[in-house]
Design a protein around this motif. Sequence first.
Motif, short mmCIF file in Angstrom:
data_model
loop_
_atom_site.label_atom_id
_atom_site.label_comp_id
_atom_site.label_asym_id
_atom_site.label_seq_id
_atom_site.Cartn_x
_atom_site.Cartn_y
_atom_site.Cartn_z
N GLY A 1 0.79 -1.23 0.00
CA GLY A 1 0.00 0.00 0.00
C GLY A 1 0.82 1.27 0.00
O GLY A 1 0.25 2.37 -0.04
N ALA A 2 2.15 1.17 0.05
CA ALA A 2 3.02 2.35 0.04
C ALA A 2 3.68 2.48 -1.32
O ALA A 2 4.28 1.52 -1.83
CB ALA A 2 4.08 2.24 1.13
N ARG A 3 3.58 3.66 -1.91
CA ARG A 3 4.14 3.91 -3.22
C ARG A 3 5.57 4.43 -3.09
O ARG A 3 5.85 5.30 -2.26
CB ARG A 3 3.28 4.91 -3.98
CG ARG A 3 3.74 5.15 -5.42
CD ARG A 3 2.86 6.17 -6.11
NE ARG A 3 3.33 6.47 -7.46
CZ ARG A 3 2.80 7.42 -8.23
NH1 ARG A 3 1.79 8.15 -7.79
NH2 ARG A 3 3.29 7.64 -9.43
N GLU B 1 2.95 15.84 -1.50
CA GLU B 1 2.83 14.52 -2.13
C GLU B 1 3.83 13.51 -1.59
O GLU B 1 3.55 12.32 -1.53
CB GLU B 1 3.03 14.65 -3.66
CG GLU B 1 2.14 15.67 -4.33
CD GLU B 1 0.67 15.24 -4.33
OE1 GLU B 1 0.42 14.04 -4.14
OE2 GLU B 1 -0.20 16.10 -4.52
N ILE B 2 5.01 13.98 -1.21
CA ILE B 2 6.10 13.10 -0.81
C ILE B 2 6.30 13.19 0.71
O ILE B 2 6.52 14.26 1.25
CB ILE B 2 7.41 13.48 -1.54
CG1 ILE B 2 7.22 13.42 -3.05
CG2 ILE B 2 8.55 12.58 -1.09
CD1 ILE B 2 6.75 12.07 -3.56
N GLU B 3 6.19 12.03 1.36
CA GLU B 3 6.36 11.99 2.80
C GLU B 3 7.83 11.98 3.20
O GLU B 3 8.23 12.61 4.17
CB GLU B 3 5.66 10.75 3.36
CG GLU B 3 5.70 10.66 4.88
CD GLU B 3 4.91 9.49 5.41
OE1 GLU B 3 5.00 9.21 6.62
OE2 GLU B 3 4.19 8.84 4.62
N ASP B 4 8.66 11.24 2.43
CA ASP B 4 10.08 11.14 2.74
C ASP B 4 10.85 10.82 1.46
O ASP B 4 10.24 10.45 0.44
CB ASP B 4 10.33 10.06 3.79
CG ASP B 4 11.65 10.28 4.53
OD1 ASP B 4 12.37 11.23 4.20
OD2 ASP B 4 11.95 9.48 5.44
N TRP C 1 5.96 8.17 -1.23
CA TRP C 1 4.76 8.98 -1.38
C TRP C 1 3.93 9.00 -0.10
O TRP C 1 3.92 8.05 0.66
CB TRP C 1 3.90 8.48 -2.53
CG TRP C 1 4.54 8.65 -3.88
CD1 TRP C 1 5.59 7.94 -4.38
CD2 TRP C 1 4.17 9.59 -4.87
NE1 TRP C 1 5.91 8.37 -5.63
CE2 TRP C 1 5.04 9.39 -5.98
CE3 TRP C 1 3.19 10.56 -4.98
CZ2 TRP C 1 4.97 10.13 -7.14
CZ3 TRP C 1 3.10 11.31 -6.14
CH2 TRP C 1 3.98 11.11 -7.21
N SER C 2 3.25 10.11 0.09
CA SER C 2 2.37 10.25 1.24
C SER C 2 1.00 9.66 0.92
O SER C 2 0.48 9.82 -0.19
CB SER C 2 2.22 11.73 1.62
OG SER C 2 1.23 11.91 2.59
N SER C 3 0.41 8.98 1.90
CA SER C 3 -0.93 8.42 1.70
C SER C 3 -2.01 9.49 1.72
O SER C 3 -3.15 9.24 1.36
CB SER C 3 -1.22 7.39 2.80
OG SER C 3 -1.09 7.98 4.09
N TYR C 4 -1.64 10.72 2.14
CA TYR C 4 -2.60 11.82 2.20
C TYR C 4 -2.46 12.78 1.03
O TYR C 4 -3.08 13.83 0.99
CB TYR C 4 -2.43 12.60 3.51
CG TYR C 4 -2.59 11.76 4.74
CD1 TYR C 4 -3.87 11.39 5.18
CD2 TYR C 4 -1.48 11.31 5.45
CE1 TYR C 4 -4.02 10.61 6.31
CE2 TYR C 4 -1.63 10.53 6.58
CZ TYR C 4 -2.89 10.17 7.01
OH TYR C 4 -3.05 9.39 8.12
N GLY C 5 -1.61 12.45 0.05
CA GLY C 5 -1.40 13.33 -1.09
C GLY C 5 -2.59 13.33 -2.03
O GLY C 5 -3.55 12.56 -1.89
N THR C 6 -2.52 14.18 -3.03
CA THR C 6 -3.62 14.33 -4.00
C THR C 6 -3.31 13.66 -5.33
O THR C 6 -4.07 13.78 -6.26
CB THR C 6 -3.89 15.83 -4.25
OG1 THR C 6 -2.70 16.42 -4.79
CG2 THR C 6 -4.26 16.52 -2.95
N VAL D 1 3.18 15.66 -11.05
CA VAL D 1 2.83 14.61 -10.11
C VAL D 1 2.32 13.35 -10.81
O VAL D 1 2.30 12.27 -10.22
CB VAL D 1 1.77 15.10 -9.10
CG1 VAL D 1 2.31 16.21 -8.24
CG2 VAL D 1 0.50 15.52 -9.79
N ASN D 2 1.88 13.46 -12.04
CA ASN D 2 1.34 12.29 -12.75
C ASN D 2 2.43 11.53 -13.49
O ASN D 2 2.32 11.23 -14.67
CB ASN D 2 0.25 12.73 -13.73
CG ASN D 2 0.77 13.66 -14.81
OD1 ASN D 2 1.78 14.34 -14.60
ND2 ASN D 2 0.10 13.69 -15.94
N ILE D 3 3.52 11.24 -12.82
CA ILE D 3 4.63 10.53 -13.46
C ILE D 3 4.26 9.06 -13.67
O ILE D 3 3.47 8.50 -12.93
CB ILE D 3 5.91 10.65 -12.63
CG1 ILE D 3 5.70 10.13 -11.19
CG2 ILE D 3 6.38 12.08 -12.60
CD1 ILE D 3 6.95 10.12 -10.37
#
Length: 524
Positions: free
Chosen positions: A386-388, A410-413, A456-461, A522-524
């Motif tokens: 579940g983590a991108r 968009e990016i958590e880390d 990627w963050s799970s809360y991103g758009t 963001v749509n890579i």
Amino acid sequence: MVIYPQRLATMFHNSIILQSLLIWGTSLLMGGRPGLVSFGISCLGIILMLIFSICLPVVVAFALPHICPFPVPYVANPWLIIGLFGSPALLGAFIGQHIGFILLKRHLRSVYSRTKPGLAHNKMEYIIDLEAERWIFKSGFVQWLIVLILGTYFKVGSSYIALIWLVSPAFAYGFLEATLSPVRLPKQLKVVTLVLGLATPVVSSVGLVVRMADVIVGSVVRVDRNPGGLPHWLGNVIVSVAIAVVVCFMFVYLLSYVHISGDKKTLGLLLCISFGLSLALVSSGIAPAFTEDVARSVNVVHVVDTTGIDHEPLSYISLFSNTPGKLTKELVDLGDEEFSCGRNMTIDFVTFTMKYGCWSYKDSNTGWSKSEVPVLLVESDSVTGGARQTVISVDTKSSTRWSLRINKQEIEDFTIQVDSKKLVLPGDKTEVDGWHTIQFAGGKNSPRKFQLTLFWSSYGTHASAKGAKEAADLPFLLKLRTDVNRVTPKVAKVLEKLPQWCTPFGKSTSPYTLAFLTALHVNI
């Protein structure tokens, strides 16, 4: 220089504050209700003095960008702020204090008419003038006492200045002027009281004021981090308010001597002449805003932009300055280079945004090659548990100095590594306005290829953005600027034609004279 511990300073300052409060309290109790009202009106005069002293130079500050060729016309000649802002500030301070003086006379007139009805009218008016003058003088003690209380409470190291401006005039007044007799008629303030009272404060403060003015003037020409992002009048307002506050606090004792003298009209005339002469010097250009020694910083950058959807390089020359003001005067010497200026010429340089500047496409396709354009290449994009996670290859080509922004919405880390060596480890990353910025500067043999791993963050758009918008409207995920320390033929031509009072200057966040811009959506 006298150095003493903060603990000793606090004890000493608290002692002075307590003694001052006791003296004022005793004086007001002896004066009764009339004395309390007189005290309130004199304090009102201080407030009016501050208001009027700030308002007049602020009006000048707003008007200067419309009158002078440059919004900050006193950079090369800081002494002009004496006439431009000091004169209106002093005039406003006198007007505000004089209004308080008139209100105070009206109150004292009613008091004296009840308590001393036998006095002749002329004699009474003269005594009232003297009494009002003394209250105005003593209101300066209250002003500096408040500053000393605040400075001591917040442990401000420079609160010794307030101590000097309170104690020295107070001692001079108490030694030469004060009387404990409630029936004794007031006398005119002695000039020697002013001289003895202000000698030490003025000597200890004038140098600091001059330095402060130099620092503020030097700062307002580089305070705009994003060129064109701040209003042109802001720097003038900062300088004018600072000058007005200094005038109010340093001239509060001196102005009390002017109200009953015959020099009120002379003072006003001299201040108006000083202001008019200074304004004429800056508006006519006789006193230039910039010289060869005090030059205006201008950035001339050859930009190759590939942030478009098709990633085709767009080449142009950009011209901007962190010093407030338009580039109209500079374009006079660059007339045949076909520059277009405006606030619609926005460029995102990653570390800052040029919100006002000039562009020129003429002869901008030489001096660089497509092989130097940096590359952001997606190597892998996977979802595990579940983590991108996305791995991006960053190739800065010929540049060893670059700036990268990562979208933290968009990016958590993320991590950055060269070969097997990690330069940036996973962990908490700071952000400003939703972006984390990385700046890299290496030597001649420093690496030019990096591997960027994004978590990627799970809360991103990004998930909902893929099909909801056109690609052109999607936000950027990465923004990269690479700098090359090379002067292209067109940049060399522009630099040669710039006026002598302009100098190429770049901050640590500024690009070199050749900059490449690229980005990923963001749509890579």
